[in-house]
Design a protein around this motif. Structure first.
Motif, PDB file in Angstrom:
ATOM      1  N   SER A  64       0.845  -1.191   0.000  1.00 42.55           N
ATOM      2  CA  SER A  64       0.000   0.000   0.000  1.00 42.55           C
ATOM      3  C   SER A  64       0.879   1.240   0.000  1.00 42.55           C
ATOM      4  O   SER A  64       2.012   1.224   0.507  1.00 42.55           O
ATOM      5  CB  SER A  64      -0.917   0.004   1.220  1.00 42.55           C
ATOM      6  N   LEU A  65       0.360   2.306  -0.567  1.00 42.05           N
ATOM      7  CA  LEU A  65       1.101   3.567  -0.564  1.00 42.05           C
ATOM      8  C   LEU A  65       1.332   4.034   0.859  1.00 42.05           C
ATOM      9  O   LEU A  65       2.415   4.545   1.194  1.00 42.05           O
ATOM     10  CB  LEU A  65       0.325   4.615  -1.363  1.00 42.05           C
ATOM     11  N   ASN A  66       0.349   3.855   1.694  1.00 41.62           N
ATOM     12  CA  ASN A  66       0.459   4.276   3.083  1.00 41.62           C
ATOM     13  C   ASN A  66       1.651   3.625   3.770  1.00 41.62           C
ATOM     14  O   ASN A  66       2.459   4.286   4.439  1.00 41.62           O
ATOM     15  CB  ASN A  66      -0.849   3.934   3.808  1.00 41.62           C
ATOM     16  N   SER A  67       1.806   2.305   3.610  1.00 42.71           N
ATOM     17  CA  SER A  67       2.906   1.604   4.272  1.00 42.71           C
ATOM     18  C   SER A  67       4.250   1.980   3.664  1.00 42.71           C
ATOM     19  O   SER A  67       5.261   2.085   4.367  1.00 42.71           O
ATOM     20  CB  SER A  67       2.696   0.092   4.186  1.00 42.71           C
ATOM     21  N   GLN A  68       4.280   2.194   2.353  1.00 43.99           N
ATOM     22  CA  GLN A  68       5.527   2.580   1.701  1.00 43.99           C
ATOM     23  C   GLN A  68       6.016   3.925   2.197  1.00 43.99           C
ATOM     24  O   GLN A  68       7.209   4.134   2.390  1.00 43.99           O
ATOM     25  CB  GLN A  68       5.327   2.628   0.176  1.00 43.99           C
ATOM     26  N   VAL A  69       5.078   4.847   2.421  1.00 39.11           N
ATOM     27  CA  VAL A  69       5.456   6.180   2.872  1.00 39.11           C
ATOM     28  C   VAL A  69       5.860   6.169   4.348  1.00 39.11           C
ATOM     29  O   VAL A  69       6.854   6.791   4.746  1.00 39.11           O
ATOM     30  CB  VAL A  69       4.303   7.174   2.634  1.00 39.11           C
ATOM     31  N   LEU A  70       5.104   5.450   5.162  1.00 33.72           N
ATOM     32  CA  LEU A  70       5.356   5.457   6.606  1.00 33.72           C
ATOM     33  C   LEU A  70       6.569   4.626   6.988  1.00 33.72           C
ATOM     34  O   LEU A  70       7.358   5.030   7.851  1.00 33.72           O
ATOM     35  CB  LEU A  70       4.120   4.947   7.353  1.00 33.72           C
ATOM     36  N   TYR A  71       6.728   3.478   6.359  1.00 38.43           N
ATOM     37  CA  TYR A  71       7.760   2.540   6.810  1.00 38.43           C
ATOM     38  C   TYR A  71       8.822   2.234   5.758  1.00 38.43           C
ATOM     39  O   TYR A  71       9.819   1.592   6.057  1.00 38.43           O
ATOM     40  CB  TYR A  71       7.100   1.223   7.246  1.00 38.43           C
ATOM     41  N   GLY A  72       8.606   2.687   4.543  1.00 36.23           N
ATOM     42  CA  GLY A  72       9.552   2.359   3.499  1.00 36.23           C
ATOM     43  C   GLY A  72       9.426   0.895   3.122  1.00 36.23           C
ATOM     44  O   GLY A  72       8.447   0.231   3.414  1.00 36.23           O
ATOM     45  N   GLY A  73      10.421   0.385   2.468  1.00 31.87           N
ATOM     46  CA  GLY A  73      10.408  -1.017   2.067  1.00 31.87           C
ATOM     47  C   GLY A  73      11.799  -1.437   1.666  1.00 31.87           C
ATOM     48  O   GLY A  73      12.713  -0.620   1.513  1.00 31.87           O
ATOM     49  N   GLU A  74      11.964  -2.730   1.502  1.00 30.94           N
ATOM     50  CA  GLU A  74      13.264  -3.246   1.104  1.00 30.94           C
ATOM     51  C   GLU A  74      13.582  -2.774  -0.305  1.00 30.94           C
ATOM     52  O   GLU A  74      12.757  -2.878  -1.203  1.00 30.94           O
ATOM     53  CB  GLU A  74      13.252  -4.770   1.168  1.00 30.94           C
ATOM     54  N   GLU A  75      14.763  -2.260  -0.511  1.00 34.50           N
ATOM     55  CA  GLU A  75      15.167  -1.726  -1.802  1.00 34.50           C
ATOM     56  C   GLU A  75      16.282  -2.553  -2.413  1.00 34.50           C
ATOM     57  O   GLU A  75      17.173  -3.031  -1.697  1.00 34.50           O
ATOM     58  CB  GLU A  75      15.655  -0.276  -1.683  1.00 34.50           C
ATOM     59  N   THR A  76      16.266  -2.691  -3.718  1.00 29.55           N
ATOM     60  CA  THR A  76      17.415  -3.255  -4.413  1.00 29.55           C
ATOM     61  C   THR A  76      18.499  -2.176  -4.463  1.00 29.55           C
ATOM     62  O   THR A  76      18.235  -0.990  -4.262  1.00 29.55           O
ATOM     63  CB  THR A  76      17.053  -3.676  -5.840  1.00 29.55           C
ATOM     64  N   ALA A  77      19.712  -2.593  -4.742  1.00 24.25           N
ATOM     65  CA  ALA A  77      20.816  -1.637  -4.812  1.00 24.25           C
ATOM     66  C   ALA A  77      20.587  -0.627  -5.928  1.00 24.25           C
ATOM     67  O   ALA A  77      20.818   0.577  -5.770  1.00 24.25           O
ATOM     68  CB  ALA A  77      22.133  -2.390  -5.023  1.00 24.25           C
ATOM     69  N   ILE A  78      20.127  -1.120  -7.054  1.00 17.12           N
ATOM     70  CA  ILE A  78      19.843  -0.222  -8.173  1.00 17.12           C
ATOM     71  C   ILE A  78      18.762   0.780  -7.792  1.00 17.12           C
ATOM     72  O   ILE A  78      18.868   1.975  -8.049  1.00 17.12           O
ATOM     73  CB  ILE A  78      19.386  -1.027  -9.406  1.00 17.12           C
ATOM     74  N   GLU A  79      17.728   0.279  -7.161  1.00 15.81           N
ATOM     75  CA  GLU A  79      16.594   1.122  -6.805  1.00 15.81           C
ATOM     76  C   GLU A  79      17.027   2.254  -5.876  1.00 15.81           C
ATOM     77  O   GLU A  79      16.647   3.415  -6.062  1.00 15.81           O
ATOM     78  CB  GLU A  79      15.523   0.263  -6.139  1.00 15.81           C
ATOM     79  N   SER A  80      17.819   1.927  -4.890  1.00 15.54           N
ATOM     80  CA  SER A  80      18.279   2.937  -3.945  1.00 15.54           C
ATOM     81  C   SER A  80      19.117   3.999  -4.638  1.00 15.54           C
ATOM     82  O   SER A  80      18.936   5.200  -4.420  1.00 15.54           O
ATOM     83  CB  SER A  80      19.090   2.275  -2.829  1.00 15.54           C
ATOM     84  N   ALA A  81      20.018   3.542  -5.512  1.00 16.24           N
ATOM     85  CA  ALA A  81      20.905   4.486  -6.193  1.00 16.24           C
ATOM     86  C   ALA A  81      20.142   5.378  -7.165  1.00 16.24           C
ATOM     87  O   ALA A  81      20.376   6.586  -7.234  1.00 16.24           O
ATOM     88  CB  ALA A  81      22.009   3.719  -6.915  1.00 16.24           C
ATOM     89  N   ILE A  82      19.220   4.794  -7.937  1.00 15.59           N
ATOM     90  CA  ILE A  82      18.443   5.588  -8.883  1.00 15.59           C
ATOM     91  C   ILE A  82      17.539   6.566  -8.138  1.00 15.59           C
ATOM     92  O   ILE A  82      17.377   7.723  -8.547  1.00 15.59           O
ATOM     93  CB  ILE A  82      17.617   4.674  -9.810  1.00 15.59           C
ATOM     94  N   ARG A  83      16.953   6.117  -7.046  1.00 12.97           N
ATOM     95  CA  ARG A  83      16.103   7.018  -6.261  1.00 12.97           C
ATOM     96  C   ARG A  83      16.887   8.232  -5.788  1.00 12.97           C
ATOM     97  O   ARG A  83      16.437   9.379  -5.909  1.00 12.97           O
ATOM     98  CB  ARG A  83      15.511   6.268  -5.064  1.00 12.97           C
ATOM     99  N   LYS A  84      18.077   7.997  -5.258  1.00 13.43           N
ATOM    100  CA  LYS A  84      18.891   9.108  -4.774  1.00 13.43           C
ATOM    101  C   LYS A  84      19.298  10.036  -5.915  1.00 13.43           C
ATOM    102  O   LYS A  84      19.313  11.263  -5.770  1.00 13.43           O
ATOM    103  CB  LYS A  84      20.130   8.572  -4.059  1.00 13.43           C
ATOM    104  N   ARG A  85      19.618   9.428  -7.063  1.00 14.56           N
ATOM    105  CA  ARG A  85      20.027  10.248  -8.209  1.00 14.56           C
ATOM    106  C   ARG A  85      18.869  11.115  -8.697  1.00 14.56           C
ATOM    107  O   ARG A  85      19.041  12.289  -9.026  1.00 14.56           O
ATOM    108  CB  ARG A  85      20.518   9.341  -9.348  1.00 14.56           C
ATOM    109  N   ILE A  86      17.682  10.550  -8.743  1.00 17.42           N
ATOM    110  CA  ILE A  86      16.514  11.289  -9.214  1.00 17.42           C
ATOM    111  C   ILE A  86      16.153  12.409  -8.251  1.00 17.42           C
ATOM    112  O   ILE A  86      15.869  13.546  -8.664  1.00 17.42           O
ATOM    113  CB  ILE A  86      15.321  10.334  -9.412  1.00 17.42           C
ATOM    114  N   MET A  87      16.173  12.124  -6.957  1.00 17.54           N
ATOM    115  CA  MET A  87      15.818  13.159  -5.992  1.00 17.54           C
ATOM    116  C   MET A  87      16.835  14.296  -6.010  1.00 17.54           C
ATOM    117  O   MET A  87      16.469  15.470  -5.849  1.00 17.54           O
ATOM    118  CB  MET A  87      15.690  12.551  -4.593  1.00 17.54           C
ATOM    119  N   ASP A  88      18.086  13.964  -6.234  1.00 17.18           N
ATOM    120  CA  ASP A  88      19.104  14.997  -6.361  1.00 17.18           C
ATOM    121  C   ASP A  88      18.867  15.824  -7.622  1.00 17.18           C
ATOM    122  O   ASP A  88      18.974  17.053  -7.611  1.00 17.18           O
ATOM    123  CB  ASP A  88      20.490  14.349  -6.396  1.00 17.18           C
TER     124      ASP A  88
END
Length: 679
Positions: free
Chosen positions: A168-192
């Motif tokens: 659920s979106l609610n759980s993803q926002v409140l608690y996050g979720g397990e991320e792949t290495a690629i996912e974490s890196a791309i997320r950080k790059r996009i937010m930057d």
């Protein structure tokens, strides 16, 4: 008395770096002394009108100036264009396929992650050697300094796949979720890249833009915040999916109107809707794009401030913005509760990608756990497999779209695009468009699901099945080794993920990108307005442009239609298909929510068209709905476009000055044993 946010906004930069200037909400203010900045904008318009084709009208496509002559006039009018030469270098080196295949891509809007050269380097490296074991997966740069992809490389990353997961979106926002290495890196790059702080916002990957809209609609607390107010001058199936979901959940849906003929927001009506019943603290969700992805009309940031002050939660739709447009004062000043944007992989080649939904952490309380929302397109980003294990990319079939029935190539979600790639094989000679059955397409206008494909796969059904079979359903515990690696997300250096499409935009910067796009789109608009039919009593214009004409602060998109010498409109789909035959990718869409004052009442019957379509209501029941508006062609200029792209579109449209052009084209394709365009 001005609010604090409005006072801050009044002191903001007015030098052209903000995509949506901080204008008065009335958009028409009393005459005031002209500032130096305002004067420079007036001078820009005057220079365009006086320097480009002065006292000239073009009534024959053979009378157009040559490309070199037109470019010389262009650079004299806009000498600062030469300062953007870095964009030409990037295009020539990193996107050489555009010149190689002589393709003009004017159906893109938004953010590309990787460059064509990077893609080719990765594909060449991965296919020329055995893929490493999952535990040894290397996430190194896939770049090459040569103009041709290397035969070998250590690069095993630059592309990805998405895997659906039940959350659920609610759980993803409140608690996050397990991320792949690629996912974490791309997320950080996009937010930057977007200048969005991880301290303030949580980012969730979705299958595409439409999934993000629907996911939010299914998660937002419409029971207590009962209104949905949208600001769109075009029909978007992403927005339609949101409105349908919210209505089912009890929301009252309202839409802004746009005044004919300029298609500016009807400010008085929108203001009444925003501030009505102001005593109520909770209003609902205000969905606001900073500009129209079809007409190029830009809207004041201050609408967000007004909505926030009157109890609305604000969703900023950033999908129509180009690279670096988020580097403005607007986001930091108004801090919307939600932001949606989308990213495609490679400009001019691979439009698939993903959507991004940003939720302000302090606004997470307005989201509720929803069983329905658990099945709406939340995805993980996982490493791509060896290209030899993947289906042929030249099929141009987006498997994400086929799974979710929502088109990923929608950086324009409301307009259907003439697909711009991949151009890896001989071009199809067939002048026909296969309906993909998509709901939301990149330039995306009406999203009729019509996509012009240059490369037709030999066996579409077989290929489609292969593509769909790649989906990893995490909710069933069915995840494969595809997304597994021994590299923890926290151990992975963000710098090892190279998104060269974003890097190039960063290197060029907001000011040069804005200037380049401003010069190109205004030249194109002005040049189109110079085309007139010969021998017509009133000198009928060939092209009618909807929305802003030549303006310093107009957006990069233009919406227009072509009319024959009798004043009858040439069907936009036909224009798109014929453009595709000239290697020019355009989109088409449906403008709506148009308001006519008494002064323009006579235009109403002449301009508006009626469209009937079905919408889902409860269960399998569907309801017929009627909408009025107009179908238009749309073209969008990005910073990787050049003057030749704009000139080629102008020269193509000028061919319609020949009264027999369409019939000649039909005869030509019939003579070649090809299918006739069916409109």
């Amino acid at each position: 008395m001005q609010s604090p946010s409005m006072r801050e906004a009044s002191q903001a930069c007015f030098h052209g770096c903000c995509p949506a200037p901080f204008l008065s909400l009335t958009e028409v203010s009393n005459p005031k002394p002209i500032s130096s900045v305002a004067a420079s904008r007036v001078n820009f318009i005057n220079a365009t009108a006086s320097s480009l084709f002065p006292n000239s009208q073009f009534t024959n496509h053979e009378s157009l100036p040559s490309l070199s002559e037109a470019f010389s006039s262009f650079t004299k009018t806009y000498p600062q264009y030469t300062e953007t030469v870095e964009c030409d270098h990037i295009r020539a080196h990193e996107y050489y396929h555009l010149s190689l295949f002589n393709r003009v891509c004017l159906d893109y809007n938004g953010y590309g992650l990787f460059s064509h050269l990077q893609h080719q380097s990765f594909m060449a490296a991965a296919s020329s050697s055995h893929p490493p074991a999952t535990t040894d997966l290397q996430f190194s740069a896939a770049a090459s300094s040569s103009s041709h992809p290397p035969a070998t490389s250590d690069a095993q990353f630059s592309f990805f796949e998405i895997s659906y997961k039940s959350a659920s979106l609610n759980s993803q926002v409140l608690y996050g979720g397990e991320e792949t290495a690629i996912e974490s890196a791309i997320r950080k790059r996009i937010m930057d890249f977007l200048n969005i702080s991880e301290n303030d916002y949580r980012m969730v990957f979705t299958a595409n833009r439409a999934s993000a809209f629907k996911l939010l609609a299914e998660s937002y607390m419409f029971q207590s915040n009962r209104r949905l107010l949208t600001v769109y001058d075009y029909e978007s199936e992403a927005v339609s999916a949101m409105t349908e979901s919210s209505q089912k959940r009890g929301a009252k849906v309202m839409s802004a109107n746009f005044s004919w003929p300029g298609l500016r927001i009807h400010s008085a009506k929108l203001k009444r809707m925003v501030v009505s019943n102001s005593k109520k603290k909770k209003k609902g969700l205000f969905v606001f794009p900073l500009q129209s992805r079809m007409t190029g009309t830009r809207y004041p940031y201050l609408w967000m401030a007004l909505a926030q002050e009157n109890g609305w939660h604000v969703l900023l739709d950033a999908c129509a913005l180009g690279p670096k447009d988020m580097d403005t004062l607007g986001l930091s000043l108004f801090r919307p509760d939600f932001v949606i944007c989308s990213f495609y992989k490679v400009f001019g080649e691979n439009p698939s990608g993903f959507g991004c939904l940003f939720v302000k952490k302090s606004s997470a309380s307005v989201l509720e756990a929803s069983t329905m929302a658990r099945s709406i397109g939340i995805v993980s980003i996982v490493p791509a497999r060896n290209p030899s294990q993947l289906p042929d990319d030249s099929s141009a079939i987006d498997w994400e779209t086929k799974q979710s029935k929502l088109q990923s190539h929608e950086d324009d979600a409301t307009m259907t695009s003439s697909f711009s790639g991949p151009l890896s094989g001989p071009m199809s000679n067939e002048l026909s468009v296969k309906s993909m059955g998509s709901d939301d397409q990149q330039l995306e206008g009406t999203e009729h699901g019509e996509t012009s494909q240059l490369c037709e796969p030999e066996d579409k059904d077989k290929q489609k099945g292969l593509l769909i079979s790649e989906i990893v359903e995490l909710e069933n515990g069915n995840s494969t080794q595809l997304g597994k690696t021994d590299i923890n997300a926290g151990e992975m250096d963000q710098n090892l993920i190279e998104c060269r499409g974003l890097d190039h935009a960063d290197s060029v910067g907001l000011l040069l990108i804005s200037s380049r796009v401003r010069f190109l789109i205004n030249w194109l608009v002005f040049a189109l307005m110079k085309l007139r039919h010969p021998h017509s009593e009133k000198g009928n214009p060939l092209v009618r442009i909807y929305g802003p004409k030549v303006r310093f602060d107009r957006g990069p998109a233009v919406a227009f239609n072509v009319f024959d010498w009798k004043g009858e409109k040439v069907e936009p789909i036909l224009v798109q298909k014929l453009a595709d035959r000239s290697n020019i990718s355009l989109g088409y869409g449906f403008l709506h929510n148009i308001w006519f004052s008494d002064k323009y009442e006579e235009d109403k019957e002449r301009v508006l068209e009626v469209k009937t379509y079905e919408v889902a209501i409860h269960g399998n029941k569907r309801k017929e709905k009627v909408a009025s508006g107009m179908m238009v062609i749309t073209a969008t200029v990005g910073y990787l476009a050049n003057f030749e792209d704009a000139y080629r579109l102008w020269a193509f449209i000028a061919k319609f000055l020949d009264a027999d052009f369409v019939e000649k084209e039909k005869w030509r394709y019939m003579a070649l044993n090809q299918k006739i365009v069916e409109v």
